[in-house]
Motif scaffolding. Structure first.
Motif, short mmCIF file in Angstrom:
data_model
loop_
_atom_site.label_atom_id
_atom_site.label_comp_id
_atom_site.label_asym_id
_atom_site.label_seq_id
_atom_site.Cartn_x
_atom_site.Cartn_y
_atom_site.Cartn_z
N LYS A 48 72.70 7.91 46.13
CA LYS A 48 71.72 6.98 45.57
C LYS A 48 70.93 6.36 46.73
O LYS A 48 71.17 5.23 47.14
N LEU A 51 69.17 2.80 46.16
CA LEU A 51 69.93 1.79 45.44
C LEU A 51 69.54 0.38 45.83
O LEU A 51 69.61 -0.55 45.02
N GLU A 147 75.07 -3.47 37.69
CA GLU A 147 74.47 -4.07 38.89
C GLU A 147 75.13 -5.40 39.21
O GLU A 147 75.39 -6.22 38.33
#
Length: 208
Positions: A48, A51, A147
């Motif tokens: 990722k 991110l 998150e």
């Protein structure tokens, strides 16, 4: 380590690649990452790499007044993905300030250069957007289910709104405008060009 090198390329250039990787390895050993692997693996399509980035999308609604060669901004809508909000009021204020900057960039704030110098003899000619140019603003925040780390906003509001405004103006005018700010003179010329390109000369068919 590769993710750190991609994130801090200037530091790596200053201290040297060998020293940077040694220190990055020591840092990773002492503070193992708690988030998913950031580095992108092109062979396995894993990782990722973005991110820690913040993302935004903007939609601008404008009204074209052809007789006045004037654009009026009716509304700007923002969708922001920047992780959890620590202080939502401050986040909204930062985005609003960015929108104000974008309106100026797109419509009013013109800087002319002459031999690498600003040709204005006074900043009184540098017109900042007034209350009449500032539109209603709708801000929505997106938050993923997993998150946990807030991310920065920076100039995100300005960066996404300015191109959205130019795109909306181009659609309203119906012809290409490729630079900002879009002045009344540019609008008038674009409208005249569009009108001329749409003119169709109809000839009456010959009667038998």
């Amino acid at each position: 380590i590769d993710a750190l090198a991609d994130t801090f390329p200037v530091v790596q250039q200053l201290v040297g690649a060998d020293f940077f990787r040694a220190m990055a390895g020591e840092f990773v050993r002492q503070s193992p990452p708690t988030s998913p692997v950031l580095a992108w693996d092109g062979e396995t399509f894993t990782g990722k790499p973005f991110l820690t980035f913040s993302w935004g999308a903007a939609v601008a609604e404008v009204e074209l007044l052809p007789l006045l060669a004037e654009i009026r901004i009716r509304k700007i809508s923002l969708l922001i993905d920047a992780g959890p909000r620590v202080d939502e009021a401050s986040a909204r204020n930062a985005l609003t300030e960015g929108v104000q900057m974008a309106v100026g960039w797109a419509i009013t704030e013109s800087v002319k250069w002459d031999d690498l110098a600003i040709s204005h003899d006074s900043f009184l000619r540098y017109r900042l957007p007034g209350p009449r140019e500032l539109p209603p603003l709708a801000i929505q925040f997106f938050q993923g289910a997993r998150e946990s780390t807030p991310r920065g906003l920076g100039s995100l509001g300005a960066n996404v709104v300015a191109p959205a405004l130019l795109s909306a103006i181009r659609q309203a005018v119906g012809t290409g405008l490729n630079s900002i700010p879009v002045s009344r003179k540019m609008l008038d010329e674009a409208l005249r060009y569009h009108e001329a390109s749409q003119t169709v000369i109809c000839m009456k068919p010959n009667e038998a």
